[in-house]
Design an enzyme around this catalytic site. Sequence first.
Site, PDB file in Angstrom:
ATOM      1  N   GLY A 189       0.604   4.975   4.937  1.00  0.00           N
ATOM      2  CA  GLY A 189      -0.117   3.932   5.652  1.00  0.00           C
ATOM      3  C   GLY A 189       0.800   2.826   6.116  1.00  0.00           C
ATOM      4  O   GLY A 189       0.701   2.339   7.252  1.00  0.00           O
ATOM      5  N   GLY A 190       1.728   2.415   5.250  1.00  0.00           N
ATOM      6  CA  GLY A 190       2.667   1.359   5.619  1.00  0.00           C
ATOM      7  C   GLY A 190       3.590   1.775   6.737  1.00  0.00           C
ATOM      8  O   GLY A 190       3.891   0.981   7.632  1.00  0.00           O
ATOM      9  N   GLU A 217       5.483  -3.364   1.363  1.00  0.00           N
ATOM     10  CA  GLU A 217       5.833  -2.833   0.046  1.00  0.00           C
ATOM     11  C   GLU A 217       5.126  -1.506  -0.085  1.00  0.00           C
ATOM     12  O   GLU A 217       3.887  -1.450  -0.062  1.00  0.00           O
ATOM     13  CB  GLU A 217       5.402  -3.796  -1.060  1.00  0.00           C
ATOM     14  CG  GLU A 217       5.791  -3.314  -2.443  1.00  0.00           C
ATOM     15  CD  GLU A 217       5.140  -4.102  -3.554  1.00  0.00           C
ATOM     16  OE1 GLU A 217       4.721  -3.479  -4.551  1.00  0.00           O
ATOM     17  OE2 GLU A 217       5.027  -5.335  -3.423  1.00  0.00           O
ATOM     18  N   CYS A 224       2.747  -0.918  -8.948  1.00  0.00           N
ATOM     19  CA  CYS A 224       3.852  -0.546  -8.060  1.00  0.00           C
ATOM     20  C   CYS A 224       5.161  -0.402  -8.820  1.00  0.00           C
ATOM     21  O   CYS A 224       6.087   0.267  -8.354  1.00  0.00           O
ATOM     22  CB  CYS A 224       4.008  -1.583  -6.951  1.00  0.00           C
ATOM     23  SG  CYS A 224       4.159  -3.279  -7.547  1.00  0.00           S
ATOM     24  N   GLY A 228       0.812  -1.204   0.000  1.00  0.00           N
ATOM     25  CA  GLY A 228       0.000   0.000   0.000  1.00  0.00           C
ATOM     26  C   GLY A 228       0.844   1.251   0.000  1.00  0.00           C
ATOM     27  O   GLY A 228       1.986   1.250  -0.471  1.00  0.00           O
ATOM     28  N   SER A 229       0.304   2.318   0.550  1.00  0.00           N
ATOM     29  CA  SER A 229       0.965   3.618   0.498  1.00  0.00           C
ATOM     30  C   SER A 229       2.115   3.692   1.491  1.00  0.00           C
ATOM     31  O   SER A 229       2.171   2.971   2.484  1.00  0.00           O
ATOM     32  CB  SER A 229      -0.036   4.721   0.814  1.00  0.00           C
ATOM     33  OG  SER A 229      -0.445   4.642   2.168  1.00  0.00           O
TER      34      SER A 229
END
Length: 488
Positions: free
Chosen positions: A214-215, A234, A271, A210-211
């Site tokens: 957020g990660g 990731e 990605c 994800g972002s």
Amino acid sequence: MPSPVPDPSPNAASAHGRTAAHATALALAAAPALAELPLPARASLLRRLSRTLEENAAHLAAVAEDETRLGVERLRGEIRRAQVQLEMFADVVEAGAFLDVMIDPADPAAQPGPRPDLRRMLVPLGPVAVFSASNFPFAFSVLGGDTASALAAGCPVVVKAHEGHPRLSDLTHDLAAEVLPAGVLTLVHGRETGRSLVTDPEVRAVGFTGSTSGGRALFDLANSRPDPIPFYGELGSLNPVVVTPAACAGRGADIAHGYVASVALGQGQFCTKPGLLFLPAGHGLEDNLRRAIASVPPAPLLGRWISTAYRATLAALAGHPAVRPLHLTPEPTDARASAPALLTTSAEELRAHPELLQECFGPASLVVTYTSADDLRTALHTLPGSLTATIHGSEREDEPFVRRLTAALSAGRLIWNGWPTGVAVTPAMHHGGPWPATTAPLHTSVGSRAMARWMRPVAYQDMPEELLPAPLRRDNPWSVPQQVGGPS
């Protein structure tokens, strides 16, 4: 990677009436039996999951298209990719080498002193949590690579469904539940439930796609626990593409066309989308690039949250004084759609303005011109870590130039005369990279080595034969490869 989104409705967190604690309790109860399941039986479960996807592909693709608008053809291909992942891991499990069994028999004459009997292997961590991605509703979702690799390693999985495709997540989980033993795969919904998963004491590792924002927040949670756990995230990646002067002169038009095709693939929601194109100053490809990007029509992104973030990031980049547009069109009236764009700057300006080095998740990219090999190398040294880095060059003319370049590229996969979009599901693939591409650059989320994230080594010293795990016994009932008294 896409930005985090708000919960779609108050009901999302209670779909199945399952809290994080309830889900992890189910996983914990299932963990011992799954870990002890003989390898052929474990491989059989993975193959049955693959067949389930195949048998229900039409229904799954229809539900996914309704929620994501990615296109049925693309979604059917992604279902097949998810099948290939499951089948690859089934083959790896059956072969047994992933357990990395090493046996050093006792040796009373060893120097500098007697050596005990030592037997080592990898064992599953236990229950793990997996966060689905919005942009790959099959390959990185409920039965995606993280889940498949964890199941192959012998770990029960609790999946946090992505808010972008909740009905598809429920359907995929329910189909899998018909194949797997109770508690081996559990699904939860909701951002707060996801945060609770990361801090749940029964969860032993987390996989996330994800972002970066957020990660990073979840990564910090995982590390702030009383017992910190591995967090395999990731996150964001710029995936630079470098074109040498020789390649630009010899096939510049083809490179420009291929680059735009890679940028626009899936509306730039991969990605591995190339976010930077390094071209020699005076490259003469601006018209080629404009024509190529202008031929890409606006299209819906995965959701309004992605479109909003894309438009904001693009506006910030396009409005920067060090940047000029190569191609910009008015944004579509549909709030979910976004138009492709190309911007340009110089390597000197890129070094002076690190704020330009941000992922624009969507169909936009930044063309960077360089004046010399030194100008290019110093710019590459300023780039953050990426999943991929690509070089377009001429093998005979560019060997010394390229050898110097590769040392400046910080990425998990180096590509020669190709494009980064498209990640082969194969044992040699490495899908990872230095921060912020991932939080754990030693590991991959694609390929057979992805299983290593969900296992840890244990050495048994002078353990009675009957108390040893099956792969370490002399009779080797699982018939796994055993390295006995060999080189380290």
